[in-house]
Write a protein that holds these residues in place. Structure first.
Motif, PDB file in Angstrom:
ATOM      1  N   GLU A  41       0.777  -1.160  -0.042  1.00 16.85           N
ATOM      2  CA  GLU A  41       0.197   0.055  -0.215  1.00 16.85           C
ATOM      3  C   GLU A  41       0.868   1.297  -0.164  1.00 16.85           C
ATOM      4  O   GLU A  41       1.982   1.191   0.566  1.00 16.85           O
ATOM      5  N   TYR A  42       0.434   2.397  -0.585  1.00 16.57           N
ATOM      6  CA  TYR A  42       1.214   3.620  -0.550  1.00 16.57           C
ATOM      7  C   TYR A  42       0.211   4.745  -0.392  1.00 16.57           C
ATOM      8  O   TYR A  42      -1.003   4.756  -1.032  1.00 16.57           O
ATOM      9  N   GLU A  43       0.561   5.917   0.547  1.00 15.72           N
ATOM     10  CA  GLU A  43      -0.477   6.973   0.735  1.00 15.72           C
ATOM     11  C   GLU A  43       0.485   8.077   0.483  1.00 15.72           C
ATOM     12  O   GLU A  43       1.627   8.251   1.082  1.00 15.72           O
ATOM     13  N   ALA A  44       0.017   8.721  -0.619  1.00 14.58           N
ATOM     14  CA  ALA A  44       0.730  10.064  -1.062  1.00 14.58           C
ATOM     15  C   ALA A  44       0.851  11.088   0.129  1.00 14.58           C
ATOM     16  O   ALA A  44      -0.424  11.279   0.677  1.00 14.58           O
ATOM     17  N   PRO A  45       1.904  11.848   0.364  1.00 15.92           N
ATOM     18  CA  PRO A  45       1.836  12.960   1.223  1.00 15.92           C
ATOM     19  C   PRO A  45       0.973  14.032   0.924  1.00 15.92           C
ATOM     20  O   PRO A  45       0.680  14.286  -0.626  1.00 15.92           O
ATOM     21  N   THR A  46       0.501  14.922   1.663  1.00 13.17           N
ATOM     22  CA  THR A  46      -0.436  15.841   1.170  1.00 13.17           C
ATOM     23  C   THR A  46       0.198  17.140   1.573  1.00 13.17           C
ATOM     24  O   THR A  46      -0.349  18.290   1.030  1.00 13.17           O
ATOM     25  N   ASP A  47       1.092  17.329   2.462  1.00 15.57           N
ATOM     26  CA  ASP A  47       2.069  18.577   2.678  1.00 15.57           C
ATOM     27  C   ASP A  47       2.521  18.967   1.416  1.00 15.57           C
ATOM     28  O   ASP A  47       3.443  18.377   0.772  1.00 15.57           O
ATOM     29  N   PRO A  48       2.416  20.309   0.941  1.00 11.74           N
ATOM     30  CA  PRO A  48       3.026  21.012  -0.278  1.00 11.74           C
ATOM     31  C   PRO A  48       4.313  20.960  -0.280  1.00 11.74           C
ATOM     32  O   PRO A  48       5.347  20.593  -1.222  1.00 11.74           O
ATOM     33  N   LEU A  49       5.105  21.054   0.983  1.00 12.15           N
ATOM     34  CA  LEU A  49       6.453  21.258   1.125  1.00 12.15           C
ATOM     35  C   LEU A  49       6.993  19.829   0.762  1.00 12.15           C
ATOM     36  O   LEU A  49       8.073  19.544   0.220  1.00 12.15           O
ATOM     37  N   VAL A  50       6.212  18.765   1.464  1.00 10.72           N
ATOM     38  CA  VAL A  50       6.751  17.482   1.280  1.00 10.72           C
ATOM     39  C   VAL A  50       6.599  16.860   0.062  1.00 10.72           C
ATOM     40  O   VAL A  50       7.680  16.305  -0.791  1.00 10.72           O
ATOM     41  N   GLN A  51       5.360  17.247  -0.900  1.00 14.23           N
ATOM     42  CA  GLN A  51       5.366  17.138  -2.216  1.00 14.23           C
ATOM     43  C   GLN A  51       6.437  17.487  -2.938  1.00 14.23           C
ATOM     44  O   GLN A  51       7.123  17.017  -4.081  1.00 14.23           O
ATOM     45  N   LYS A  52       7.048  18.865  -2.999  1.00 15.16           N
ATOM     46  CA  LYS A  52       7.975  19.405  -3.665  1.00 15.16           C
ATOM     47  C   LYS A  52       9.293  18.784  -3.260  1.00 15.16           C
ATOM     48  O   LYS A  52      10.009  18.432  -4.516  1.00 15.16           O
ATOM     49  N   LYS A  53       9.496  18.325  -2.000  1.00 15.12           N
ATOM     50  CA  LYS A  53      10.985  17.703  -1.859  1.00 15.12           C
ATOM     51  C   LYS A  53      10.904  16.338  -2.466  1.00 15.12           C
ATOM     52  O   LYS A  53      11.866  15.831  -2.915  1.00 15.12           O
ATOM     53  N   LEU A  54       9.527  15.755  -2.491  1.00 21.19           N
ATOM     54  CA  LEU A  54       9.594  14.371  -3.259  1.00 21.19           C
ATOM     55  C   LEU A  54       9.944  14.381  -4.532  1.00 21.19           C
ATOM     56  O   LEU A  54      10.422  13.769  -5.111  1.00 21.19           O
ATOM     57  N   GLU A  55       9.336  15.386  -5.226  1.00 18.98           N
ATOM     58  CA  GLU A  55       9.614  15.685  -6.536  1.00 18.98           C
ATOM     59  C   GLU A  55      11.303  15.774  -6.952  1.00 18.98           C
ATOM     60  O   GLU A  55      11.710  15.379  -7.774  1.00 18.98           O
ATOM     61  N   LYS A  56      11.759  16.671  -5.965  1.00 19.12           N
ATOM     62  CA  LYS A  56      13.204  16.867  -6.329  1.00 19.12           C
ATOM     63  C   LYS A  56      13.817  15.715  -5.855  1.00 19.12           C
ATOM     64  O   LYS A  56      14.957  15.334  -6.985  1.00 19.12           O
ATOM     65  N   TRP A  57      13.414  14.988  -5.035  1.00 20.65           N
ATOM     66  CA  TRP A  57      14.329  13.438  -4.587  1.00 20.65           C
ATOM     67  C   TRP A  57      14.099  12.448  -5.861  1.00 20.65           C
ATOM     68  O   TRP A  57      15.182  12.016  -6.265  1.00 20.65           O
ATOM     69  N   GLN A  58      13.023  12.721  -6.593  1.00 24.25           N
ATOM     70  CA  GLN A  58      12.816  11.846  -7.822  1.00 24.25           C
ATOM     71  C   GLN A  58      13.435  12.129  -8.999  1.00 24.25           C
ATOM     72  O   GLN A  58      13.745  11.533  -9.748  1.00 24.25           O
ATOM     73  N   ASP A  59      14.131  13.251  -8.853  1.00  9.83           N
ATOM     74  CA  ASP A  59      15.082  13.674 -10.128  1.00  9.83           C
ATOM     75  C   ASP A  59      16.508  13.337  -9.764  1.00  9.83           C
ATOM     76  O   ASP A  59      16.994  13.173 -10.760  1.00  9.83           O
ATOM     77  N   GLN A  60      16.785  13.074  -8.674  1.00 14.13           N
ATOM     78  CA  GLN A  60      18.374  12.407  -8.282  1.00 14.13           C
ATOM     79  C   GLN A  60      18.666  11.036  -8.665  1.00 14.13           C
ATOM     80  O   GLN A  60      19.873  11.011  -9.179  1.00 14.13           O
ATOM     81  N   LYS A  61      17.782  10.070  -8.460  1.00 11.99           N
ATOM     82  CA  LYS A  61      17.816   8.986  -9.333  1.00 11.99           C
ATOM     83  C   LYS A  61      18.916   7.983  -8.583  1.00 11.99           C
ATOM     84  O   LYS A  61      18.693   6.759  -8.720  1.00 11.99           O
ATOM     85  N   PHE A  62      19.947   8.445  -7.958  1.00 11.27           N
ATOM     86  CA  PHE A  62      21.049   7.712  -7.440  1.00 11.27           C
ATOM     87  C   PHE A  62      21.680   8.264  -6.380  1.00 11.27           C
ATOM     88  O   PHE A  62      22.259   8.928  -6.454  1.00 11.27           O
TER      89      PHE A  62
END
Length: 484
Positions: A41-62
């Protein structure tokens, strides 16, 4: 790391551990590690700051995960030999209590006089890595930071007078200066403190060794101990991007589902929750937008999923990372067998094409240096990424992510990438073919390795790309084009 030893009838999982006692030199044996599946199961975060950080993290890849602690001194598996479960082997002539005393006594021998975090960060950057997870405390309870909650720490042994004795702070600072996102690994279970493993009782397994329902005061002390340590990391160690929590058996009882029961480890009837809402509130007040990775505990505090020592079979739309080791072990083990750079690159390509990131485990030696073979492998990986990173970083998965040994990614501006994995030590091919993900008719295609255009043609759904005869061998060839 968190090892799951699943008891499936068709799969016999075992672990052979080496035992090095004080003064002995016994070669470490390879371990067969359990498979850690990501939460169902996965529950997506709702905090806009966490969402923004998560998007940045997904760009890093390695990224790089560093396991370093007392276990590096004898060169054995991290923490787990302290645990009394039936899959763990120890010398039968040594009493269990004596073994624990010996292991924890390694704190008097851990003196990494050649510790050089700046060199670690430089090696990781040259490897093309972009985020760090550092083990501040593993299950054995030994702290690699200057916690005020216990004396069982790196700053209370032979290394205490070294100018970089507060190891975690200097690791975080060194990687932060190189532009890395910073993550703190922290073990929710702590087998050293009497609030988790009470000396009144035996320690039969990985869980708390007393009934929390009967000893509520003691467990509340443990919850406060955990809160205070995480607070120290969140307030005193600079900007943090990720709080990476291991030990998923320490969890609220209501989150124990059939998936958790399938691990094969004992699960108590009572809840082992450490009050994650309180911890998360404090941590995000100190570090706005902080990603929290409460591994395997599905819900609001598992912001991305973490399959261990495996790459999922299919594309996953949720944020996730595969946690893989560069050698066979997470920490340093003498004479460990390192994966080839080509194998790691192939894994990275597959992970990214399926929508994930790859966190690669490296274990420093007890003197504080990285194994030379690790440095060599990482440099080779970085060389490939220097030429082909455009197809990896800042990309997302495509609907059709794979055709045989060719994988596909897509840049945020729409550029499509095809990455053809090649056999190790093979000569460069003259033609590469794949099906699907066709370029637009009349469009140009670039080979990233040379940064030059290559000829291509289409026959039905098949794409054929023609390469120059003088091509240098490579673990994988990446092509950029505009897709239909």
């Amino acid at each position: 790391m968190f090892y799951h030893y699943l008891k499936f009838p068709s799969v016999k999982r075992f672990l052979t551990l080496s035992l090095l006692m004080a003064g002995l030199t016994v070669p470490a044996l390879a371990q067969e590690q359990g498979v850690h599946h990501q939460s169902a199961e996965y529950e997506a975060p709702t905090d806009p700051l966490v969402q923004k950080k998560l998007e940045k993290w997904q760009d890093q890849k390695f990224g790089m995960i560093i396991h370093w602690g007392l276990y590096a001194v004898p060169g054995i598996i991290e923490s787990w030999q302290l645990c009394s479960e039936d899959w763990i082997e120890r010398d039968s002539t040594i009493a269990y209590e004596d073994y624990k005393k010996w292991y924890w006594g390694l704190s008097k021998d851990f003196n990494p006089v050649n510790f050089n975090p700046e060199q670690w960060a430089s090696v990781a950057k040259k490897a093309g890595m972009r985020y760090l997870v550092f083990t501040t405390k593993h299950h054995d309870g030994f702290n690699m930071f200057d916690t005020k909650e216990t004396d069982f720490k790196i700053t209370n042994g032979p290394f205490k007078d070294h100018p970089k004795a507060n190891v975690a702070k200097h690791v975080f600072n060194a990687f932060r200066k190189e532009g890395f996102m910073i993550g703190a690994y922290f073990s929710k279970p702590d087998w050293h403190t009497e609030y988790f493993w009470w000396p009144k009782y035996a320690t039969p397994d990985r869980n708390v060794n007393y009934d929390i329902r009967k000893h509520e005061w003691r467990w509340n002390q443990y919850k406060q101990f955990t809160y205070n340590q995480i607070s120290e990391l969140m307030h005193d160690y600079g900007s943090m991007d990720i709080l990476w929590l291991d030990g998923g058996w320490v969890r609220p009882s209501e989150t124990v589902n059939d998936e958790v029961r399938s691990w094969g480890a004992a699960i108590p009837e009572f809840s082992q929750e450490v009050d994650m809402p309180r911890i998360a509130t404090m941590a995000r007040e100190a570090q706005p937008g902080l990603l929290i990775v409460d591994r395997t505990v599905h819900g609001p505090y598992e912001n991305y999923q973490t399959p261990e020592q495996r790459v999922p079979e299919n594309k996953i739309d949720n944020p996730w990372e595969s946690c893989l080791t560069l050698a066979n072990n997470w920490g340093y083990v003498p004479n460990d067998k390192f994966k080839s750079s080509a194998k790691v690159i192939h894994s990275l390509v597959e992970v990214v094409a399926k929508g994930g990131s790859m966190l690669l485990g490296v274990g420093p030696k007890p003197d504080g240096t990285l194994p030379e073979e690790a440095v060599t492998r990482l440099a080779e990986i970085g060389k490939w990424l220097d030429a082909n990173g455009e197809a990896i970083y800042n990309t997302r998965a495509t609907d059709r992510f794979q055709d045989g040994t060719t994988y596909f990614t897509q840049g945020k501006k729409g550029t499509r990438y095809a990455i053809a994995l090649l056999p190790e030590n093979a000569a460069a091919p003259t033609v590469v073919e794949w099906t699907g993900n066709a370029p637009k008719k009349g469009s140009k295609m670039k080979l990233l390795q040379t940064n030059k255009q290559v000829k291509w043609e289409r026959a039905g759904d098949k794409i054929k790309v023609f390469l120059p005869a003088s091509m240098a061998a490579s673990p994988a060839l990446a092509f950029a084009f505009t897709a239909e």
